[in-house]
Motif scaffolding. Sequence first.
Motif, PDB file in Angstrom:
ATOM      1  N   LEU A 140       3.543 -10.535 -80.060  1.00 37.39           N
ATOM      2  CA  LEU A 140       4.737 -10.216 -79.295  1.00 37.39           C
ATOM      3  C   LEU A 140       5.951 -10.752 -80.032  1.00 37.39           C
ATOM      4  N   PHE A 141       7.057 -10.040 -79.903  1.00 41.53           N
ATOM      5  CA  PHE A 141       8.306 -10.406 -80.562  1.00 41.53           C
ATOM      6  C   PHE A 141       9.405 -10.563 -79.530  1.00 41.53           C
ATOM      7  N   ALA A 142      10.304 -11.490 -79.776  1.00 43.08           N
ATOM      8  CA  ALA A 142      11.494 -11.650 -78.950  1.00 43.08           C
ATOM      9  C   ALA A 142      12.673 -11.082 -79.737  1.00 43.08           C
ATOM     10  N   GLN A 143      13.353 -10.136 -79.112  1.00 50.01           N
ATOM     11  CA  GLN A 143      14.545  -9.537 -79.718  1.00 50.01           C
ATOM     12  C   GLN A 143      15.754 -10.035 -78.922  1.00 50.01           C
ATOM     13  N   TYR A 144      16.730 -10.562 -79.630  1.00 51.35           N
ATOM     14  CA  TYR A 144      17.933 -11.108 -79.010  1.00 51.35           C
ATOM     15  C   TYR A 144      19.129 -10.545 -79.757  1.00 51.35           C
ATOM     16  N   ASN A 145      20.042  -9.916 -79.029  1.00 47.46           N
ATOM     17  CA  ASN A 145      21.203  -9.273 -79.659  1.00 47.46           C
ATOM     18  C   ASN A 145      20.779  -8.352 -80.805  1.00 47.46           C
ATOM     19  N   ASN A 146      19.753  -7.550 -80.541  1.00 44.64           N
ATOM     20  CA  ASN A 146      19.227  -6.557 -81.490  1.00 44.64           C
ATOM     21  C   ASN A 146      18.628  -7.136 -82.762  1.00 44.64           C
ATOM     22  N   GLU A 147      18.255  -8.409 -82.735  1.00 47.94           N
ATOM     23  CA  GLU A 147      17.621  -9.039 -83.893  1.00 47.94           C
ATOM     24  C   GLU A 147      16.304  -9.675 -83.450  1.00 47.94           C
ATOM     25  N   ILE A 148      15.271  -9.551 -84.279  1.00 43.98           N
ATOM     26  CA  ILE A 148      13.992 -10.204 -83.995  1.00 43.98           C
ATOM     27  C   ILE A 148      14.151 -11.680 -84.328  1.00 43.98           C
ATOM     28  N   VAL A 149      14.044 -12.525 -83.278  1.00 43.63           N
ATOM     29  CA  VAL A 149      14.288 -13.956 -83.448  1.00 43.63           C
ATOM     30  C   VAL A 149      13.090 -14.820 -83.052  1.00 43.63           C
TER      31      VAL A 149
END
Length: 153
Positions: free
Chosen positions: A54-63
């Motif tokens: 799973l990935f967390a995307q924050y402000n359109n960036e993978i963070v």
Amino acid sequence: MENVTILEYSPEYAGDFKRLNIEWIEKYFVVEEHDIEQLNNPEEYIISKGGYILFAQYNNEIVGVCALIRTNDESFELAKMAVSSSVQGKQIGTTLGIATLNKAKAMGANHVWLESNRILEPAIHLYKKLGFVEIPIAETPYARADIKMEVWL
């Protein structure tokens, strides 16, 4: 959390999986052979064996990223969890951790375990907040691992 979207693995994110993990491992430890195997081949070592990333995307960036490696029909190892240092403190790790445990439960797991290192105090604090408790550590492929934790779902 606002502005955070949890995404499932897609080959387009494979580079982010590796980048985020190399960043934290090199900051504290040495990248080991087992790391490279998994980071270079997430589909072979994790996805094809019934695991998830799973990935967390924050402000359109993978963070952020977190993997679930299936260890049997009812258990997963939580592994390769990383959040970019540029966004730490924004509860992204908590959001990602909750989503990861929910995914494990949805896949029929009743048990999730992990290995870590005690110097990673913020990570250990997060794991405790998610319900993990320390258990005896056994044989591990990681030289850096000095703590094992588990949670029953």
